[in-house]
Design a protein around this motif. Structure first.
Motif, PDB file in Angstrom:
ATOM      1  N   VAL B 169       6.729  65.352  41.773  1.00 26.38           N
ATOM      2  CA  VAL B 169       7.642  66.334  42.370  1.00 26.38           C
ATOM      3  C   VAL B 169       8.307  65.824  43.650  1.00 26.38           C
ATOM      4  O   VAL B 169       9.122  66.535  44.252  1.00 26.38           O
ATOM      5  N   GLY B 170       7.976  64.596  44.058  1.00 23.97           N
ATOM      6  CA  GLY B 170       8.461  64.071  45.336  1.00 23.97           C
ATOM      7  C   GLY B 170       9.966  64.157  45.508  1.00 23.97           C
ATOM      8  O   GLY B 170      10.462  64.683  46.508  1.00 23.97           O
ATOM      9  N   GLU B 171      10.701  63.674  44.505  1.00 22.14           N
ATOM     10  CA  GLU B 171      12.164  63.652  44.603  1.00 22.14           C
ATOM     11  C   GLU B 171      12.720  65.063  44.755  1.00 22.14           C
ATOM     12  O   GLU B 171      13.604  65.316  45.571  1.00 22.14           O
ATOM     13  N   SER B 172      12.172  65.996  43.964  1.00 17.64           N
ATOM     14  CA  SER B 172      12.665  67.379  44.026  1.00 17.64           C
ATOM     15  C   SER B 172      12.379  67.989  45.387  1.00 17.64           C
ATOM     16  O   SER B 172      13.212  68.698  45.951  1.00 17.64           O
ATOM     17  N   ILE B 173      11.184  67.695  45.923  1.00 18.36           N
ATOM     18  CA  ILE B 173      10.832  68.250  47.231  1.00 18.36           C
ATOM     19  C   ILE B 173      11.793  67.734  48.298  1.00 18.36           C
ATOM     20  O   ILE B 173      12.282  68.491  49.143  1.00 18.36           O
ATOM     21  N   THR B 174      12.103  66.433  48.243  1.00 17.65           N
ATOM     22  CA  THR B 174      13.002  65.858  49.231  1.00 17.65           C
ATOM     23  C   THR B 174      14.389  66.507  49.150  1.00 17.65           C
ATOM     24  O   THR B 174      14.975  66.878  50.168  1.00 17.65           O
ATOM     25  N   THR B 175      14.894  66.660  47.939  1.00 20.17           N
ATOM     26  CA  THR B 175      16.208  67.298  47.765  1.00 20.17           C
ATOM     27  C   THR B 175      16.173  68.721  48.301  1.00 20.17           C
ATOM     28  O   THR B 175      17.109  69.172  48.973  1.00 20.17           O
ATOM     29  N   TRP B 176      15.070  69.405  48.051  1.00 17.64           N
ATOM     30  CA  TRP B 176      14.908  70.789  48.528  1.00 17.64           C
ATOM     31  C   TRP B 176      14.899  70.816  50.058  1.00 17.64           C
ATOM     32  O   TRP B 176      15.527  71.677  50.677  1.00 17.64           O
ATOM     33  N   LEU B 177      14.190  69.845  50.680  1.00 17.62           N
ATOM     34  CA  LEU B 177      14.145  69.790  52.143  1.00 17.62           C
ATOM     35  C   LEU B 177      15.529  69.533  52.721  1.00 17.62           C
ATOM     36  O   LEU B 177      15.928  70.138  53.712  1.00 17.62           O
ATOM     37  N   TRP B 178      16.256  68.608  52.109  1.00 17.35           N
ATOM     38  CA  TRP B 178      17.583  68.248  52.612  1.00 17.35           C
ATOM     39  C   TRP B 178      18.604  69.366  52.376  1.00 17.35           C
ATOM     40  O   TRP B 178      19.554  69.503  53.125  1.00 17.35           O
ATOM     41  N   GLY B 179      18.435  70.106  51.298  1.00 21.16           N
ATOM     42  CA  GLY B 179      19.474  71.055  50.892  1.00 21.16           C
ATOM     43  C   GLY B 179      20.687  70.323  50.361  1.00 21.16           C
ATOM     44  O   GLY B 179      21.794  70.863  50.323  1.00 21.16           O
ATOM     45  N   ALA B 180      20.489  69.062  49.992  1.00 25.84           N
ATOM     46  CA  ALA B 180      21.586  68.213  49.517  1.00 25.84           C
ATOM     47  C   ALA B 180      20.948  66.991  48.881  1.00 25.84           C
ATOM     48  O   ALA B 180      19.728  66.928  48.760  1.00 25.84           O
ATOM     49  N   TYR B 181      21.771  66.018  48.521  1.00 25.07           N
ATOM     50  CA  TYR B 181      21.202  64.819  47.911  1.00 25.07           C
ATOM     51  C   TYR B 181      21.008  63.694  48.926  1.00 25.07           C
ATOM     52  O   TYR B 181      20.668  62.578  48.591  1.00 25.07           O
ATOM     53  N   SER B 182      21.274  63.989  50.168  1.00 26.34           N
ATOM     54  CA  SER B 182      20.946  63.060  51.256  1.00 26.34           C
ATOM     55  C   SER B 182      20.883  63.918  52.517  1.00 26.34           C
ATOM     56  O   SER B 182      21.174  65.110  52.465  1.00 26.34           O
ATOM     57  N   VAL B 183      20.500  63.313  53.640  1.00 27.59           N
ATOM     58  CA  VAL B 183      20.527  64.059  54.895  1.00 27.59           C
ATOM     59  C   VAL B 183      21.983  64.382  55.193  1.00 27.59           C
ATOM     60  O   VAL B 183      22.825  63.475  55.254  1.00 27.59           O
ATOM     61  N   ASP B 184      22.295  65.652  55.327  1.00 25.63           N
ATOM     62  CA  ASP B 184      23.696  66.053  55.479  1.00 25.63           C
ATOM     63  C   ASP B 184      23.771  67.354  56.270  1.00 25.63           C
ATOM     64  O   ASP B 184      22.770  67.809  56.813  1.00 25.63           O
ATOM     65  N   ASN B 185      24.948  67.968  56.247  1.00 27.15           N
ATOM     66  CA  ASN B 185      25.144  69.175  57.031  1.00 27.15           C
ATOM     67  C   ASN B 185      24.095  70.264  56.785  1.00 27.15           C
ATOM     68  O   ASN B 185      23.598  70.852  57.739  1.00 27.15           O
ATOM     69  N   PRO B 186      23.726  70.554  55.526  1.00 27.96           N
ATOM     70  CA  PRO B 186      22.688  71.582  55.321  1.00 27.96           C
ATOM     71  C   PRO B 186      21.369  71.223  56.003  1.00 27.96           C
ATOM     72  O   PRO B 186      20.670  72.097  56.520  1.00 27.96           O
ATOM     73  N   THR B 187      21.043  69.920  56.029  1.00 27.90           N
ATOM     74  CA  THR B 187      19.812  69.486  56.689  1.00 27.90           C
ATOM     75  C   THR B 187      19.881  69.796  58.180  1.00 27.90           C
ATOM     76  O   THR B 187      18.945  70.333  58.770  1.00 27.90           O
ATOM     77  N   LEU B 188      21.021  69.451  58.779  1.00 24.39           N
ATOM     78  CA  LEU B 188      21.200  69.698  60.211  1.00 24.39           C
ATOM     79  C   LEU B 188      21.072  71.189  60.520  1.00 24.39           C
ATOM     80  O   LEU B 188      20.401  71.586  61.478  1.00 24.39           O
ATOM     81  N   ASN B 189      21.687  72.019  59.671  1.00 26.97           N
ATOM     82  CA  ASN B 189      21.641  73.468  59.889  1.00 26.97           C
ATOM     83  C   ASN B 189      20.227  74.019  59.865  1.00 26.97           C
ATOM     84  O   ASN B 189      19.829  74.781  60.732  1.00 26.97           O
ATOM     85  N   ARG B 190      19.452  73.619  58.864  1.00 27.80           N
ATOM     86  CA  ARG B 190      18.092  74.169  58.771  1.00 27.80           C
ATOM     87  C   ARG B 190      17.195  73.608  59.866  1.00 27.80           C
ATOM     88  O   ARG B 190      16.317  74.297  60.366  1.00 27.80           O
ATOM     89  N   PHE B 191      17.443  72.347  60.261  1.00 26.62           N
ATOM     90  CA  PHE B 191      16.639  71.784  61.347  1.00 26.62           C
ATOM     91  C   PHE B 191      16.895  72.553  62.645  1.00 26.62           C
ATOM     92  O   PHE B 191      15.982  72.792  63.428  1.00 26.62           O
ATOM     93  N   PHE B 192      18.148  72.925  62.856  1.00 30.41           N
ATOM     94  CA  PHE B 192      18.466  73.697  64.055  1.00 30.41           C
ATOM     95  C   PHE B 192      17.759  75.047  64.034  1.00 30.41           C
ATOM     96  O   PHE B 192      17.138  75.466  65.021  1.00 30.41           O
TER      97      PHE B 192
END
Lengths: 261, 419
Positions: B169-192
């Motif tokens: 499940v590693g890949e799916s978990i990472t995508t779920w954490l990022w909210g995208a397929y790489s570190v991107d705007n959704p990642t920044l938003n949730r981190f904030f």
């Protein structure tokens, strides 16, 4: 009790540092150490050098490097080059800024105002990269803070152009610079003696220009530096005085108890 | 004065206190009997409270001006630095404050390890403290991502990619954490969003940490149980408050030194380069306070193994109270443990240094040795030393160091002074 522990901790940390120091590997040559006026605790910028440095930036660097986080008004603010309001207005007015849309929905150009941001030489990063042989000339707003070695490194790169060592082949548009990380740089030596004619009559040697423009870049990256230093001295003096008072109170209060503090 | 005796003098006070005993709580906090021999290593609890409040207050102001968007975050930080009144001061306090917070928490943790403060009956205080420390690391990591510089972006990429090592499940978990397929705007938003939330969770845990502390009371440098209140204790106020204030002021002087005279020395210069997904920095390094764990992560050739050891290095701390088999708390009376304690401190410093170096050659070898020793310390050294060690005689009380074993008091005094 505390004395022994803190001594031990210091010894442990020092010995660890001494042990690991020789492991440092030199990837790049250490930059030339310059005795900048803004380095010390109470350091300030050299006002005349900042003004000359701005001239070098405007006439040499600005044709490729943007400085998008600065506004023309910053040039007149305390702690910076401190141009007069008239001079700032004139500097801003020397550029054309695209503004709009107006009430007809049209974009128009107008003279720059002190409140405008520094005009960038290219409309975007891609245009800038394409025009410079595939190497993006970095924005200069925080460049001094963005490089290990800071101002020393900036100055060293400007002064570090040399003939490549025998046997080193360089592609077209690539230059040898001994202070640059990897020793290769895509910017030709931007400075040469007399490339700028200083309005204050200072002789524009390469060394002089490199120092002036580096000073200007250091200010651009840290425009708050002088205020920060001044406030810092006040804050620390205040804290030391308060610490002494609290220490004396503590001694008095604890004198009622049969115990060391 | 015990809590039960407290009654407000005024009628209004009594009326209110009968309904919500806040005044009783206040009286408890001021009268709280504290060992009179606490040294300056004990002042870091108060210092940490100050750090948390400073981070929350400066953070709230920064959030008023910061824009959590991949295209605007870097520029909004520069806006804070240049255009917001004293924005540079608030941001430098916040960014250096994180480092000062960790400096203080490490001293606090190592103090606890030296004096055996994690041992019975204080295991729950220790565990809550570790939860606070875990949340602190998560908060600091996400905070470092917010300026959206090169280290922000690539640090986030490295750390979040760790989860991809989980089988299946590693890949799916990472995508779920990022909210995208790489570190991107959704990642920044949730981190904030989470970076704003976590400090309040930490505050809640701090209250529990102090509550749990007030049940058995403070440990102390000689690690013995005290009769409370007694000749060995002093009321928290004014004795401990004034001493904490003095230590806090010294701490603030160092803090100010960083903020005003070298505000960027603890950060990485690459973070003043805007994030660029197409350019990887030569060396991706986290902030200094995470370096020992980063060294452990990289010392294992297998990704999943590295992740397990890295998390294991923190989770093993949760069982520390049960790994240490010695009944004596303070290292003052544990000649063997004292030795290994300092080796452990050096080991952690060494790991921290290796975490900053490229994972190759001699650095990698040393990091591996450091990692192995880190775990040996907990799994072998602590249980065995506790069983083998002949501890020094422990005094019966702070005021009258009568010795339990009838040994020479002068000798014990000498040992005591050594520490």
């Amino acid at each position: 009790m505390i004395r022994f522990n803190s001594k031990r901790l210091i010894i442990v940390i020092l010995s660890t540092l001494i042990f690991i120091k020789p492991l440092f590997s030199a990837e790049t040559i250490d930059p030339i150490k310059v005795n900048w006026s803004f380095k010390e605790l109470t350091g300030k910028f050299d006002r005349a050098s900042l003004q000359r440095g701005f001239q070098v930036y405007k006439e040499v660097c600005a044709s490729c490097h943007s400085m998008q986080y600065l506004s023309y008004r910053n040039l007149g603010e305390p702690g910076g080059p401190e141009f007069t309001q008239e001079e700032v207005k004139a500097i801003a007015a020397s550029v054309e800024i695209e503004d709009g849309p107006d009430s007809q929905g049209e974009m128009f150009t107008r003279q720059g105002k002190p409140s405008d941001k520094f005009k960038s030489p290219y409309p975007n990063v891609e245009a800038s990269t394409a025009a410079n042989g595939g190497a993006y000339p970095p924005d200069m707003s925080v460049l001094v803070k963005a490089r290990p070695g800071g101002a020393d490194y900036m100055y060293s790169v400007l002064m570090g152009y040399e003939e490549p060592p025998a046997g080193m082949k360089l592609d077209d548009g690539v230059y040898y610079n001994k202070y640059m990380i990897g020793q290769k740089i895509k910017m030709a030596s931007p400075l040469s003696d007399g490339i700028v004619e200083y309005s204050d009559g200072t002789e524009a040697t390469m060394d002089q220009m490199a120092k002036d423009v580096t000073t200007f870049l250091a200010w651009a990256a840290e425009p708050e530096l002088e205020v920060r230093h001044k406030l810092g001295i006040k804050v620390i003096i205040y804290l030391i005085l308060l610490t002494i008072l609290v220490y004396l109170s503590m001694k008095k209060i604890w004198s009622r108890v049969d115990s060391e503090i | 004065m015990s809590d039960q005796e407290y009654t407000p003098k005024s009628k209004a006070g009594k009326w209110f206190n009968d309904r919500l005993p806040l005044l009783t709580l206040g009286a408890h906090l001021t009268d709280y009997p504290t060992p009179k021999n606490l040294n300056y290593w004990w002042t870091f609890g108060g210092i940490l409270t100050f750090c948390l409040l400073t981070q929350i207050i400066t953070g709230i102001v920064l959030a008023m001006h910061y824009v959590a968007h991949a295209d605007l975050a870097f520029a909004s930080v520069e806006h804070i630095m240049r255009n917001v009144n004293y924005g540079w001061l608030i941001r430098y306090i916040h960014s250096n404050g994180a480092s000062m917070f960790f400096l203080a928490v490490y001293i606090h943790i190592f103090r606890s390890m030296f004096y055996g403060s994690y041992k019975s009956p204080r295991e729950v205080i220790w565990i809550i403290g570790l939860l606070i420390y875990l949340l602190m690391m998560a908060t600091a990591f996400m905070g470092y991502v917010l300026p959206w510089g090169q280290m922000s972006f690539w640090g986030a990429t490295v750390i979040t990619s760790l989860f991809s090592a989980i089988p299946l499940v590693g890949e799916s978990i990472t995508t779920w954490l990022w909210g995208a397929y790489s570190v991107d705007n959704p990642t920044l938003n949730r981190f904030f969003s989470l970076h704003y939330l976590f400090p309040f969770l930490i505050s809640g845990l701090v209250i529990l940490h102090i509550w749990a502390l007030h049940v058995p009371g403070n440990n102390n440098p000689i690690g013995i149980d005290l009769k409370k209140p007694s000749k060995d204790t002093v009321p928290f106020h004014p004795y401990i408050t004034i001493k904490d204030a003095f230590a806090l002021l010294l701490f603030m002087i160092i803090f100010s030194g960083f903020v005003f005279f070298s505000p960027n020395v603890l950060g990485h210069s690459d973070n003043y380069i805007p994030a660029n997904p197409l350019v990887t920095p030569a060396h991706i390094v986290p902030e200094w306070y995470l370096l020992p764990f980063y060294a452990i992560l990289r010392s294992v050739p297998d990704k999943l193994g590295g992740v397990i050891l890295m998390f294991g290095s923190i989770f093993i701390l949760f069982v520390l109270p049960w790994l240490d088999t010695s009944k004596v708390r303070s290292a003052v009376f544990r000649p063997m443990y004292r030795y290994f304690y300092w080796i452990f401190v050096v080991d952690v410093l060494l790991l921290g240094y290796m975490g900053a170096m490229p994972a190759e050659g001699i650095y990698l070898t040393l990091a591996r040795i450091g990692t192995i020793y880190y775990f040996l310390h907990f799994i072998i050294v602590l249980p065995v030393v506790g069983l083998l060690e002949k501890t020094d005689p422990v005094p019966m009380s702070i005021s009258a160091p009568v010795l339990s074993s009838g040994a020479d008091p002068a000798l014990a005094k000498k040992d005591y002074d050594k520490i």
